[in-house]
Design an enzyme around this catalytic site. Structure first.
Site, PDB file in Angstrom:
ATOM      1  N   CYS A 142      -0.826   1.662   4.042  1.00 19.76           N
ATOM      2  CA  CYS A 142       0.322   2.540   3.878  1.00 19.76           C
ATOM      3  C   CYS A 142       1.560   1.655   3.769  1.00 19.76           C
ATOM      4  O   CYS A 142       1.893   0.935   4.731  1.00 19.76           O
ATOM      5  CB  CYS A 142       0.427   3.488   5.070  1.00 19.76           C
ATOM      6  SG  CYS A 142       1.815   4.610   4.884  1.00 19.76           S
TER       7      CYS A 142
ATOM      8  N   CYS B 182       6.592   5.650  -2.025  1.00 16.87           N
ATOM      9  CA  CYS B 182       5.192   5.325  -1.735  1.00 16.87           C
ATOM     10  C   CYS B 182       4.894   3.851  -2.050  1.00 16.87           C
ATOM     11  O   CYS B 182       4.829   3.457  -3.217  1.00 16.87           O
ATOM     12  CB  CYS B 182       4.225   6.232  -2.502  1.00 16.87           C
ATOM     13  SG  CYS B 182       2.538   6.103  -1.904  1.00 16.87           S
ATOM     14  N   GLY B 183       4.675   3.088  -0.984  1.00 17.59           N
ATOM     15  CA  GLY B 183       4.458   1.647  -1.169  1.00 17.59           C
ATOM     16  C   GLY B 183       3.168   1.334  -1.903  1.00 17.59           C
ATOM     17  O   GLY B 183       3.138   0.499  -2.816  1.00 17.59           O
TER      18      GLY B 183
END
Ligand code: PYC
Length: 310
Positions: A85, A235-236
């Site tokens: 994440c 969103c990585g």
């Protein structure tokens, strides 16, 4: 359990700093499986209402198997467990810095899918050097009920993504219900047609791209996460998957900066390097802020001590 809450570009992370389950000494994948089997009530209690929310991502810190890492980490959300994440890794690093536990400005995390290294750039800004990311299948066309034909790329950025370029409808926050619906329909169609990532792995994130509104951005995105909440940050792992697609198509060179805005107009800056195996290693930079330190209480007679489960 003691937790620290932060948000990374609007997307929250709840890090357990005391009182989490002891998952033993297996690999991070094994420990994640053990948590899912024997301690899922911890995930539900921390993330589901009334103590959490669908948007929240949890992070359990545990001893790493690789001694070069500062900590192991297992990420989870309202429906289950994540592989990696990106916003959460920044949240963990900023949380550790808040606790005074970062000495040399670098935090190395062992995740179930590999090691990520985070460089602090001040107390609230950090850059995550992610796991190797790649385009798996380009230009996959699916026929989505109620939408029609949709073409996207399947890529890995630490999680599996279906990335749809040039989404024809407005990527605006006021359309989030419609965007969630479309993304869910796309995900259902992928599942129905057994379209997966490598080794049959489920594509559990859908990422729609459109034109940016803000100066300096290359793109704006909407990312639907497993569990049906949309990512408030860009969103990585999704931005890593995007870099992998751009690199494979010759549209972004090593070290060239890609500026990704989210649906709420928060921002990650990203670039990639090639490692000695010529794999794409994305680096994602964003800001995170600690906003709460809390002790989570559970009373034995509380019918919702382990969350509201529908
Ligand atoms: O930033 O990689 C990310 C992420 C995945 C799910 C929510 N955020």
């Amino acid at each position: 359990m003691r937790v620290i809450d932060s948000h990374t570009e609007g997307e929250p992370t709840r890090v357990i700093i005391e009182g989490g389950p002891d998952l033993g000494n297996g690999s991070l994948k094994e420990r994640r499986a053990l948590m899912a089997k024997d301690y899922d009530h911890v995930r539900r209690s921390l993330i589901l209402e009334p103590r959490g929310s669908d948007v929240l991502v949890g992070a359990l810190l545990c001893p790493p198997t690789d001694p070069s890492c500062d900590t192991g980490v297992i990420f989870f959300n309202n429906t289950g467990y994540l592989n990696m994440c990106g916003h959460g890794a920044i949240g963990v690093a900023v949380t550790l810095a808040h606790l005074g536990l970062v000495n040399d400005g670098i935090v190395k995390l062992e995740t179930p899918v590999g090691i990520v290294s985070i460089t602090m750039d001040g107390p609230n800004k950090a850059s995550v050097k992610n796991v190797a990311s790649y385009l798996y299948q380009a230009d996959v066309t699916i026929d989505v009920d109620g939408i029609g034909s949709v073409t996207g790329d399947i890529a890995w950025g630490g999680n599996w993504f279906f990335l749809v370029q040039d989404w024809p409808f407005d990527l605006r926050l006021e359309n989030q219900e419609q965007l969630t619906h479309y993304s869910r329909c796309i995900k259902n169609t992928l599942q129905k047609n057994q379209i997966t990532g490598k080794d049959g792995e489920e594509i559990d994130h859908v990422e729609l791209f459109g034109n940016p509104e803000r100066e300096g951005a290359n793109s704006k995105n909407f990312v639907l996460c497993p569990g049906d909440a949309y990512d408030r940050s860009p969103c990585g792992t999704g931005t890593s998957a995007k870099l992998a697609c751009l690199a494979a198509k010759g549209q972004l060179q090593p070290k060239e900066v890609w500026v990704q805005d989210s649906i709420i107009n928060s921002r990650f800056e990203a670039f990639y390097d090639l490692n000695d195996k010529q794999e794409i290693i994305p680096t994602i930079t964003g800001r995170a802020y600690v906003y709460a330190e809390a002790t989570i209480l559970q009373h034995d007679d509380d019918p919702f001590k382990n969350g509201i489960v529908l």
